[in-house]
Write a protein that holds these residues in place. Structure first.
Motif, PDB file in Angstrom:
ATOM      1  N   GLU A 163     -13.512 -20.770  -3.067  1.00 54.18           N
ATOM      2  CA  GLU A 163     -13.709 -20.999  -1.708  1.00 54.18           C
ATOM      3  C   GLU A 163     -13.011 -19.971  -0.854  1.00 54.18           C
ATOM      4  O   GLU A 163     -13.294 -19.699   0.365  1.00 54.18           O
ATOM      5  N   HIS A 190     -16.104 -33.297  -3.258  1.00 52.08           N
ATOM      6  CA  HIS A 190     -15.923 -31.897  -3.156  1.00 52.08           C
ATOM      7  C   HIS A 190     -16.785 -31.092  -3.693  1.00 52.08           C
ATOM      8  O   HIS A 190     -17.011 -31.375  -4.938  1.00 52.08           O
ATOM      9  N   THR A 191     -17.282 -30.109  -3.068  1.00 53.38           N
ATOM     10  CA  THR A 191     -18.419 -29.321  -3.413  1.00 53.38           C
ATOM     11  C   THR A 191     -18.143 -27.844  -3.350  1.00 53.38           C
ATOM     12  O   THR A 191     -19.002 -27.121  -2.504  1.00 53.38           O
ATOM     13  N   LYS A 238      -6.749 -25.955  -2.204  1.00 47.62           N
ATOM     14  CA  LYS A 238      -7.132 -27.281  -2.813  1.00 47.62           C
ATOM     15  C   LYS A 238      -6.172 -27.759  -3.641  1.00 47.62           C
ATOM     16  O   LYS A 238      -6.354 -28.099  -4.731  1.00 47.62           O
ATOM     17  N   PHE A 292     -15.930 -18.151  -0.134  1.00 45.29           N
ATOM     18  CA  PHE A 292     -16.635 -18.965   1.122  1.00 45.29           C
ATOM     19  C   PHE A 292     -16.012 -18.740   2.432  1.00 45.29           C
ATOM     20  O   PHE A 292     -16.607 -18.357   3.518  1.00 45.29           O
ATOM     21  N   TYR A 293     -14.619 -18.881   2.400  1.00 42.11           N
ATOM     22  CA  TYR A 293     -13.985 -19.045   3.804  1.00 42.11           C
ATOM     23  C   TYR A 293     -13.422 -17.475   4.188  1.00 42.11           C
ATOM     24  O   TYR A 293     -13.097 -17.347   5.235  1.00 42.11           O
ATOM     25  N   LEU A 311     -17.132 -26.552  10.318  1.00 50.72           N
ATOM     26  CA  LEU A 311     -15.739 -27.094   9.407  1.00 50.72           C
ATOM     27  C   LEU A 311     -14.627 -27.105  10.382  1.00 50.72           C
ATOM     28  O   LEU A 311     -13.498 -27.876   9.942  1.00 50.72           O
ATOM     29  N   TRP A 334     -21.596 -22.157  10.244  1.00 47.37           N
ATOM     30  CA  TRP A 334     -20.935 -23.071   9.271  1.00 47.37           C
ATOM     31  C   TRP A 334     -19.476 -23.192   9.331  1.00 47.37           C
ATOM     32  O   TRP A 334     -18.657 -24.563   9.392  1.00 47.37           O
TER      33      TRP A 334
HETATM   34  N1  IYR Z   1     -16.724 -26.542   0.108  1.00 48.06           N
HETATM   35  C1  IYR Z   1     -15.764 -26.384   0.933  1.00 48.06           C
HETATM   36  C2  IYR Z   1     -16.533 -26.401   2.176  1.00 48.06           C
HETATM   37  C3  IYR Z   1     -16.798 -27.558   2.970  1.00 48.06           C
HETATM   38  C4  IYR Z   1     -18.055 -27.750   3.283  1.00 48.06           C
HETATM   39  C5  IYR Z   1     -18.439 -28.893   3.961  1.00 48.06           C
HETATM   40  I1  IYR Z   1     -20.282 -28.888   4.604  1.00 48.06           I
HETATM   41  C6  IYR Z   1     -17.583 -29.948   4.002  1.00 48.06           C
HETATM   42  O1  IYR Z   1     -18.156 -30.995   4.728  1.00 48.06           O
HETATM   43  C7  IYR Z   1     -16.355 -29.612   3.915  1.00 48.06           C
HETATM   44  C8  IYR Z   1     -16.135 -28.419   3.190  1.00 48.06           C
HETATM   45  C9  IYR Z   1     -14.388 -26.928   1.028  1.00 48.06           C
HETATM   46  O2  IYR Z   1     -14.289 -27.918   0.175  1.00 48.06           O
HETATM   47  O3  IYR Z   1     -13.781 -26.707   1.690  1.00 48.06           O
END
Ligand code: IYR
Length: 228
Positions: A90, A176-177, A120, A93-94, A111, A107
């Motif tokens: 993450e 959670h992904t 998390k 990602f962020y 969010l 994206w």
């Molecule tokens: N997996 C990341 C980002 C995320 C992506 C989406 I599309 C979401 O709806 C929520 C989060 C995370 O869990 O923060």
């Protein structure tokens, strides 16, 4: 009746009025489900998780191969390892101080109203994490070679039933992904023909848990349906 078939099982005998009432009641119960991002550490009995996984396992699937595996995780050490690996992904990602975000501005903008970031803590606080794996191969015998069909569709439906059952049981969930999620395969000891699709976080909401206003905006029937 064709060979190898049985009569279709009885469904409840209802009037149309009862059918309308029961579908409305089911909708009413489901509409109070919201993703939760702050969990209490209150325990949840294993039997609830077992029932939810059994319910997920009733989902329709390509050729009835049931191409899913659910790893139910409650051990503090495993949850910590998953949190650490997920947060590492993450942060990429962020973006963090050292590197630019892998997610593009569009994206990250989408969010923003949800208010998520790379932290998390719920991956450790919540009593259960259910790691959901799609079996690309294996068939009903899980032999690792037989072709499976409509794997993502099947697992998607199964996860829907899993989440709906946990909601019925009065629990909160989060799908959670973290991406990529390959670390889950190793941490859960799963074979390489399985692909982790999501982690379903399960527990009681923390007393200060919130829902973003953004999540309360559901599209109306006119927008999500057409009648031909
Ligand atoms: N997996 C990341 C980002 C995320 C992506 C989406 I599309 C979401 O709806 C929520 C989060 C995370 O869990 O923060």
């Amino acid at each position: 009746m064709s060979e190898g078939h049985r009569p279709f099982p009885d469904l409840p005998r209802l009037t149309d009025e009862e059918r309308v009432q029961r579908s409305a009641a089911a909708f009413e119960r489901l509409r109070s489900r919201h993703s939760c991002r702050a969990f209490a550490n209150t325990p949840v009995p294993r039997a609830v998780i077992e029932n939810a996984i059994l319910a997920a396992g009733t989902a329709p699937s390509g050729a009835n191969h049931q191409p899913w595996h659910f790893a139910a995780i409650s051990s503090a050490e495993k949850k910590r390892a998953i949190r650490e690996a997920a947060e590492a992904e993450e942060r990429k990602f962020y973006g963090d101080g050292d590197s630019a975000a892998k997610a593009g501005d569009e994206w990250l903008g989408a969010l923003a109203p949800i208010g998520t970031d790379a932290h998390k803590p719920y991956l450790e606080t919540a009593p259960w994490l259910i790691a959901c794996f799609a079996q690309r191969k294996g068939g009903i015998e899980e032999d690792g070679t037989t072709q499976n069909y409509y794997v993502s569709e099947s697992l998607g439906i199964a996860c829907g039933l899993l989440i709906a059952t946990l909601h019925e049981a009065g629990l909160a969930t989060l799908t959670h992904t973290p991406s990529p999620m390959g670390f889950l395969r190793e941490l859960c000891g799963r074979p390489d023909w399985e692909k982790p699709l999501m982690i379903v976080v399960v527990g009681h909401p923390a007393v200060d848990a919130t829902v973003p206003e953004h999540a309360l905006r559901k599209k109306p029937l006119e927008k999500i349906s057409s009648w031909l």
